[in-house]
Design a protein around this motif. Structure first.
Motif, mmCIF file in Angstrom:
data_model
loop_
_atom_site.group_PDB
_atom_site.id
_atom_site.type_symbol
_atom_site.label_atom_id
_atom_site.label_comp_id
_atom_site.label_asym_id
_atom_site.label_seq_id
_atom_site.Cartn_x
_atom_site.Cartn_y
_atom_site.Cartn_z
ATOM 1 N N ARG A 219 1.141 -1.076 -0.121
ATOM 2 C CA ARG A 219 0.007 0.019 0.578
ATOM 3 C C ARG A 219 0.714 1.240 0.237
ATOM 4 O O ARG A 219 0.495 2.293 -0.501
ATOM 5 C CB ARG A 219 -1.185 0.275 0.978
ATOM 6 N N SER A 222 1.708 1.659 -3.714
ATOM 7 C CA SER A 222 0.363 2.779 -4.312
ATOM 8 C C SER A 222 0.327 3.607 -3.178
ATOM 9 O O SER A 222 -0.603 4.540 -4.119
ATOM 10 C CB SER A 222 0.211 1.913 -4.254
ATOM 11 N N ALA A 225 -5.313 5.552 -3.263
ATOM 12 C CA ALA A 225 -5.969 5.381 -3.346
ATOM 13 C C ALA A 225 -7.773 7.334 -3.896
ATOM 14 O O ALA A 225 -7.401 7.793 -3.240
ATOM 15 C CB ALA A 225 -7.333 4.722 -4.414
ATOM 16 N N GLN A 256 -4.978 5.867 -8.918
ATOM 17 C CA GLN A 256 -3.610 6.393 -7.950
ATOM 18 C C GLN A 256 -3.374 7.313 -7.884
ATOM 19 O O GLN A 256 -2.900 7.309 -8.840
ATOM 20 C CB GLN A 256 -3.384 5.124 -7.487
ATOM 21 N N ASP A 258 1.030 8.338 -5.920
ATOM 22 C CA ASP A 258 2.725 8.184 -5.843
ATOM 23 C C ASP A 258 2.996 9.229 -5.776
ATOM 24 O O ASP A 258 2.795 9.842 -6.604
ATOM 25 C CB ASP A 258 3.600 6.933 -6.681
ATOM 26 N N SER A 278 -9.942 10.524 -0.365
ATOM 27 C CA SER A 278 -8.407 9.387 -0.663
ATOM 28 C C SER A 278 -8.596 8.554 0.096
ATOM 29 O O SER A 278 -9.166 8.441 1.797
ATOM 30 C CB SER A 278 -7.383 10.445 -0.336
ATOM 31 N N GLU A 280 -6.958 4.192 1.494
ATOM 32 C CA GLU A 280 -5.797 3.767 1.089
ATOM 33 C C GLU A 280 -6.087 2.909 -0.601
ATOM 34 O O GLU A 280 -7.302 1.768 0.549
ATOM 35 C CB GLU A 280 -4.921 2.552 2.823
ATOM 36 N N PRO A 281 -5.200 2.089 -0.931
ATOM 37 C CA PRO A 281 -6.546 1.462 -2.598
ATOM 38 C C PRO A 281 -5.999 -0.503 -1.446
ATOM 39 O O PRO A 281 -5.919 -0.998 -0.415
ATOM 40 C CB PRO A 281 -4.892 0.937 -3.031
ATOM 41 N N GLU A 285 -7.640 -3.197 -5.994
ATOM 42 C CA GLU A 285 -6.266 -2.581 -6.464
ATOM 43 C C GLU A 285 -5.276 -2.881 -7.113
ATOM 44 O O GLU A 285 -5.246 -2.389 -7.378
ATOM 45 C CB GLU A 285 -6.943 -0.611 -5.712
#
Length: 299
Positions: A219, A222, A225, A256, A258, A278, A280-281, A285
């Protein structure tokens, strides 16, 4: 220092010109629950079959608690229980007879724990296998594996065909196994199951290991999200640094990101964003982004 529960070194399997697995290195420490992920044909089941000695490797070696998977199969298999989604049982036997046969074949099992598992999975051991549904046949394999309290549980798509309530029972017993110090190798397409149970995730692609991390580390890689809504059509932010896995549907944008959020936030504000969330994915995902993102290097 004790040996890893699983040690795989340079493991490869070729079928003529077809590469099913290539140069796999993978250690699993005792007491760890490892999720083993990849699309169909990635090499997951091949890895498990090699580890269990069901097929021979083209190159490399594998060991279970220090015992060679092919040269010491009896000693290695005493510490392993295996569940597959390809349910093949003896139709004329009762469920209880199958459990007795599998338990004695393994070498030992906990009879009291078996009875607890039968109740928890709501499985009638007096019925013949031919009368069981696919889900009930899968329950037989789950009970057979869990009742051995084996040091290593190898689970290949173990809950296929089970309803959600039974899946929760399965998850509870895997957690109990981990708490008792048992090691679990879980190959599954049910990403919610992997996310709920696993300490770490290993991802294979085209026969090669491409990622091995904890869920927290994945996570972090990534980042976030993002979902944003607009009064008009969603803008194109594909050129914004750090943006990936971008999709738009009408006035809604999902992606997503970064790294720093500021460039994306400026672009969204300039485009007249009306709502922004927003988070965490999810593992799903992360997994899809890993395979769908064209910047992800191929093996």
């Amino acid at each position: 220092m004790s040996a890893p529960a699983v040690r795989i070194e340079g493991l490869s399997k070729h079928y003529g010109h077809v590469v099913a697995l290539e140069g796999l290195d993978l250690d699993i420490e005792p007491g760890l629950v490892l999720g083993y992920l990849g699309p169909n044909g990635a090499g997951k089941t091949t890895t498990i079959r090699l580890l269990l000695g069901l097929i021979r490797p083209t190159a490399g070696r594998a060991a279970i608690f220090g015992r060679d998977a092919w040269h010491e199969p009896v000693a290695a298999h005493r510490r392993v229980a295996y569940v597959t989604s390809d349910v093949g049982l003896w139709p004329a036997l009762t469920g209880g007879e199958v459990l007795d046969l599998l338990g004695h074949s393994h070498g030992s099992f906990d009879a009291a724990f078996r009875d607890e598992l039968l109740r928890a999975f709501d499985l009638d051991p007096t019925r013949r296998v031919r009368t069981y549904s696919t889900g009930n046949r899968q329950k037989v394999l789950l009970v057979a594996a869990l009742m051995t309290r084996a040091d290593l549980l190898v689970l290949d798509e173990p809950t296929r065909g089970l309803d959600p309530l039974v899946d929760q029972v399965f998850r509870n017993y895997v957690r109990q196994a981990r708490d008792r110090g048992q090691t679990v190798l879980l190959s599954s397409h049910e990403l919610s199951e992997v996310e709920a149970l696993c300490d770490e995730v290993a991802i294979v692609r085209a026969g090669r290991l491409v990622e091995r991390r904890t869920l927290t580390e994945l996570r972090h890689l990534s980042a976030l999200a993002i979902e944003a809504s607009f009064a008009g059509p969603a803008p194109d932010v594909s050129a914004v640094p750090g943006v990936r896995a971008l999709s738009t549907e009408g006035s809604t944008l999902r992606c997503q990101v970064d790294g720093p959020l500021a460039p994306l936030l400026r672009a969204l504000v300039d485009a007249g964003v009306t709502r922004l969330t927003s988070r965490e994915p999810s593992l799903e995902e992360l997994f899809l982004a890993h395979y769908d993102d064209p910047t992800t290097p191929a093996p």
